[in-house]
Design a protein around this motif. Structure first.
Motif, PDB file in Angstrom:
ATOM      1  N   LEU A  62       0.812  -1.213   0.000  1.00  7.60           N
ATOM      2  CA  LEU A  62       0.000   0.000   0.000  1.00  7.60           C
ATOM      3  C   LEU A  62       0.846   1.263   0.000  1.00  7.60           C
ATOM      4  O   LEU A  62       0.530   2.231  -0.682  1.00  7.60           O
ATOM      5  N   ALA A  63       1.909   1.284   0.805  1.00  4.99           N
ATOM      6  CA  ALA A  63       2.726   2.486   0.978  1.00  4.99           C
ATOM      7  C   ALA A  63       4.148   2.092   1.337  1.00  4.99           C
ATOM      8  O   ALA A  63       4.388   1.024   1.893  1.00  4.99           O
ATOM      9  N   GLY A  64       5.088   2.981   1.047  1.00  5.35           N
ATOM     10  CA  GLY A  64       6.503   2.711   1.269  1.00  5.35           C
ATOM     11  C   GLY A  64       7.152   2.312  -0.049  1.00  5.35           C
ATOM     12  O   GLY A  64       6.484   2.199  -1.084  1.00  5.35           O
ATOM     13  N   ALA A  65       8.453   2.101  -0.029  1.00  4.09           N
ATOM     14  CA  ALA A  65       9.178   1.749  -1.251  1.00  4.09           C
ATOM     15  C   ALA A  65       8.822   0.356  -1.747  1.00  4.09           C
ATOM     16  O   ALA A  65       8.852   0.087  -2.944  1.00  4.09           O
ATOM     17  N   GLY A  66       8.487  -0.547  -0.828  1.00  2.69           N
ATOM     18  CA  GLY A  66       8.132  -1.903  -1.219  1.00  2.69           C
ATOM     19  C   GLY A  66       9.029  -2.937  -0.573  1.00  2.69           C
ATOM     20  O   GLY A  66       9.850  -2.634   0.295  1.00  2.69           O
ATOM     21  N   VAL A  67       8.862  -4.167  -1.027  1.00  3.15           N
ATOM     22  CA  VAL A  67       9.602  -5.308  -0.492  1.00  3.15           C
ATOM     23  C   VAL A  67      10.060  -6.201  -1.634  1.00  3.15           C
ATOM     24  O   VAL A  67       9.543  -6.123  -2.744  1.00  3.15           O
ATOM     25  N   ALA A  68      11.019  -7.046  -1.342  1.00  2.00           N
ATOM     26  CA  ALA A  68      11.399  -8.133  -2.245  1.00  2.00           C
ATOM     27  C   ALA A  68      11.117  -9.425  -1.496  1.00  2.00           C
ATOM     28  O   ALA A  68      11.658  -9.647  -0.404  1.00  2.00           O
ATOM     29  N   LEU A  69      10.231 -10.242  -2.054  1.00  2.00           N
ATOM     30  CA  LEU A  69       9.923 -11.541  -1.469  1.00  2.00           C
ATOM     31  C   LEU A  69      10.713 -12.593  -2.221  1.00  2.00           C
ATOM     32  O   LEU A  69      10.833 -12.528  -3.446  1.00  2.00           O
ATOM     33  N   SER A  70      11.248 -13.557  -1.485  1.00  2.00           N
ATOM     34  CA  SER A  70      12.043 -14.592  -2.151  1.00  2.00           C
ATOM     35  C   SER A  70      11.682 -15.974  -1.644  1.00  2.00           C
ATOM     36  O   SER A  70      11.453 -16.191  -0.458  1.00  2.00           O
ATOM     37  N   TRP A  71      11.600 -16.881  -2.611  1.00  2.00           N
ATOM     38  CA  TRP A  71      11.375 -18.298  -2.383  1.00  2.00           C
ATOM     39  C   TRP A  71      12.553 -19.000  -3.036  1.00  2.00           C
ATOM     40  O   TRP A  71      12.574 -19.159  -4.267  1.00  2.00           O
ATOM     41  N   GLY A  72      13.565 -19.373  -2.265  1.00  2.00           N
ATOM     42  CA  GLY A  72      14.759 -19.993  -2.841  1.00  2.00           C
ATOM     43  C   GLY A  72      15.436 -19.034  -3.802  1.00  2.00           C
ATOM     44  O   GLY A  72      15.808 -17.925  -3.434  1.00  2.00           O
ATOM     45  N   ASP A  73      15.559 -19.439  -5.080  1.00  4.16           N
ATOM     46  CA  ASP A  73      16.221 -18.608  -6.090  1.00  4.16           C
ATOM     47  C   ASP A  73      15.292 -17.576  -6.725  1.00  4.16           C
ATOM     48  O   ASP A  73      15.733 -16.711  -7.463  1.00  4.16           O
ATOM     49  N   ARG A  74      14.010 -17.664  -6.478  1.00  2.85           N
ATOM     50  CA  ARG A  74      13.042 -16.736  -7.067  1.00  2.85           C
ATOM     51  C   ARG A  74      12.881 -15.513  -6.170  1.00  2.85           C
ATOM     52  O   ARG A  74      12.520 -15.622  -5.003  1.00  2.85           O
ATOM     53  N   VAL A  75      13.138 -14.330  -6.731  1.00  2.00           N
ATOM     54  CA  VAL A  75      12.990 -13.069  -5.999  1.00  2.00           C
ATOM     55  C   VAL A  75      11.983 -12.207  -6.744  1.00  2.00           C
ATOM     56  O   VAL A  75      12.095 -12.021  -7.963  1.00  2.00           O
ATOM     57  N   LEU A  76      10.999 -11.688  -6.012  1.00  2.00           N
ATOM     58  CA  LEU A  76       9.943 -10.887  -6.617  1.00  2.00           C
ATOM     59  C   LEU A  76       9.854  -9.544  -5.901  1.00  2.00           C
ATOM     60  O   LEU A  76       9.396  -9.474  -4.762  1.00  2.00           O
ATOM     61  N   PRO A  77      10.304  -8.456  -6.554  1.00  2.00           N
ATOM     62  CA  PRO A  77      10.139  -7.132  -5.950  1.00  2.00           C
ATOM     63  C   PRO A  77       8.699  -6.654  -6.102  1.00  2.00           C
ATOM     64  O   PRO A  77       8.092  -6.820  -7.166  1.00  2.00           O
ATOM     65  N   LEU A  78       8.143  -6.079  -5.053  1.00  2.00           N
ATOM     66  CA  LEU A  78       6.772  -5.572  -5.056  1.00  2.00           C
ATOM     67  C   LEU A  78       6.765  -4.146  -4.527  1.00  2.00           C
ATOM     68  O   LEU A  78       7.352  -3.869  -3.480  1.00  2.00           O
ATOM     69  N   THR A  79       6.113  -3.251  -5.254  1.00  2.00           N
ATOM     70  CA  THR A  79       5.999  -1.850  -4.866  1.00  2.00           C
ATOM     71  C   THR A  79       4.509  -1.488  -4.832  1.00  2.00           C
ATOM     72  O   THR A  79       3.665  -2.303  -5.208  1.00  2.00           O
ATOM     73  N   PRO A  80       4.168  -0.253  -4.433  1.00  2.00           N
ATOM     74  CA  PRO A  80       2.760   0.131  -4.463  1.00  2.00           C
ATOM     75  C   PRO A  80       2.138   0.077  -5.866  1.00  2.00           C
ATOM     76  O   PRO A  80       0.925   0.042  -5.992  1.00  2.00           O
ATOM     77  N   ARG A  81       2.930   0.027  -6.899  1.00  2.00           N
ATOM     78  CA  ARG A  81       2.416  -0.078  -8.271  1.00  2.00           C
ATOM     79  C   ARG A  81       2.222  -1.525  -8.721  1.00  2.00           C
ATOM     80  O   ARG A  81       1.598  -1.771  -9.750  1.00  2.00           O
ATOM     81  N   SER A  82       2.751  -2.474  -7.974  1.00  2.00           N
ATOM     82  CA  SER A  82       2.642  -3.890  -8.339  1.00  2.00           C
ATOM     83  C   SER A  82       1.218  -4.387  -8.147  1.00  2.00           C
ATOM     84  O   SER A  82       0.493  -3.920  -7.262  1.00  2.00           O
ATOM     85  N   GLU A  83       0.837  -5.354  -8.956  1.00  2.00           N
ATOM     86  CA  GLU A  83      -0.463  -5.995  -8.797  1.00  2.00           C
ATOM     87  C   GLU A  83      -0.432  -6.879  -7.548  1.00  2.00           C
ATOM     88  O   GLU A  83       0.634  -7.334  -7.131  1.00  2.00           O
ATOM     89  N   PRO A  84      -1.585  -7.142  -6.944  1.00  2.00           N
ATOM     90  CA  PRO A  84      -1.628  -8.043  -5.791  1.00  2.00           C
ATOM     91  C   PRO A  84      -1.045  -9.407  -6.147  1.00  2.00           C
ATOM     92  O   PRO A  84      -1.204  -9.892  -7.270  1.00  2.00           O
ATOM     93  N   LEU A  85      -0.377  -9.995  -5.198  1.00  2.00           N
ATOM     94  CA  LEU A  85       0.267 -11.297  -5.358  1.00  2.00           C
ATOM     95  C   LEU A  85      -0.535 -12.343  -4.593  1.00  2.00           C
ATOM     96  O   LEU A  85      -0.881 -12.131  -3.428  1.00  2.00           O
ATOM     97  N   ALA A  86      -0.829 -13.476  -5.233  1.00  2.00           N
ATOM     98  CA  ALA A  86      -1.481 -14.610  -4.578  1.00  2.00           C
ATOM     99  C   ALA A  86      -0.464 -15.731  -4.454  1.00  2.00           C
ATOM    100  O   ALA A  86       0.301 -15.991  -5.391  1.00  2.00           O
ATOM    101  N   PHE A  87      -0.421 -16.379  -3.278  1.00  2.00           N
ATOM    102  CA  PHE A  87       0.497 -17.500  -3.090  1.00  2.00           C
ATOM    103  C   PHE A  87      -0.010 -18.407  -1.979  1.00  2.00           C
ATOM    104  O   PHE A  87      -0.874 -18.025  -1.192  1.00  2.00           O
ATOM    105  N   ASP A  88       0.534 -19.608  -1.924  1.00  2.00           N
ATOM    106  CA  ASP A  88       0.187 -20.597  -0.902  1.00  2.00           C
ATOM    107  C   ASP A  88       0.793 -20.162   0.428  1.00  2.00           C
ATOM    108  O   ASP A  88       2.003 -19.935   0.514  1.00  2.00           O
TER     109      ASP A  88
END
Length: 188
Positions: A61-87
């Motif tokens: 919602l606010a702030g610079a964002g985060v980078a989420l990582s699952w092993g070798d996969r890294v996904l940066p998310l910012t307030p402009r990113s679409e919502p992420l669905a995961f298990d």
């Protein structure tokens, strides 16, 4: 139609000290929830908690964002990113891109039905086939429903568990700062 103001919900600290959560809704009330809506403030890097049997949706919602990582996969998310669905069982590591972030979380038990979170498009009528639906506005907005107008302050969750509810139309909202959410399917 029920309203929850984020400003009226106390922030609860996380056990790991990495942030706080404001639980806006645990539905249905009075027992094991099937759906949960919260706003979290992530204040430092660390792992997400694992929630086996839970479908998770996450959006910055606010702030610079985060980078989420699952092993070798890294996904940066910012307030402009679409919502992420995961298990929810797949708890990612979380790294702040700069300062603290505020994030919207929708969690649903996998047996409760199929959950959804998407950006609300102002001016377009919305009526999902759902047994529960809601709108979270990060900024002030106006919702139209059945000829009535609902002014919404920033940080408002508006929701209904009336499956026959009429179409909702969002007005006067900054594009991208409001989110539709819904749960479809039969209860567990």
């Amino acid at each position: 139609m029920k309203l929850v103001q984020r400003s009226a919900v106390p922030a609860q600290p996380w056990r790991n000290g990495g942030g706080t959560t404001q639980e806006l809704l645990a539905w249905p009330a009075g027992g094991d929830w099937q759906l949960r809506v919260s706003v979290a403030r992530i204040e430092r890097d660390g792992p997400f908690s694992a929630y086996p049997g839970i479908a998770r949706h996450f959006v910055v919602l606010a702030g610079a964002g985060v980078a989420l990582s699952w092993g070798d996969r890294v996904l940066p998310l910012t307030p402009r990113s679409e919502p992420l669905a995961f298990d929810g069982a797949d708890a990612p590591a979380c790294r702040l891109l700069a300062d603290a972030t505020d994030d919207l979380n929708l969690m649903a038990r996998t047996g409760a039905g199929r959950s959804h979170l998407q950006r609300a498009e102002p001016g377009r009528a919305w009526q999902p086939h759902a047994r529960w639906r809601g709108l979270y506005t990060h900024e002030a907005a106006l919702l139209e429903r059945a000829g009535s107008e609902w002014p919404l302050a920033a940080g408002t969750l508006l929701w209904s568990d009336d499956a026959a509810d009429t179409a909702w139309t969002l007005h006067a909202a900054h594009a991208g700062h409001a989110f539709w959410m819904w749960l479809e399917g039969a209860p567990a």
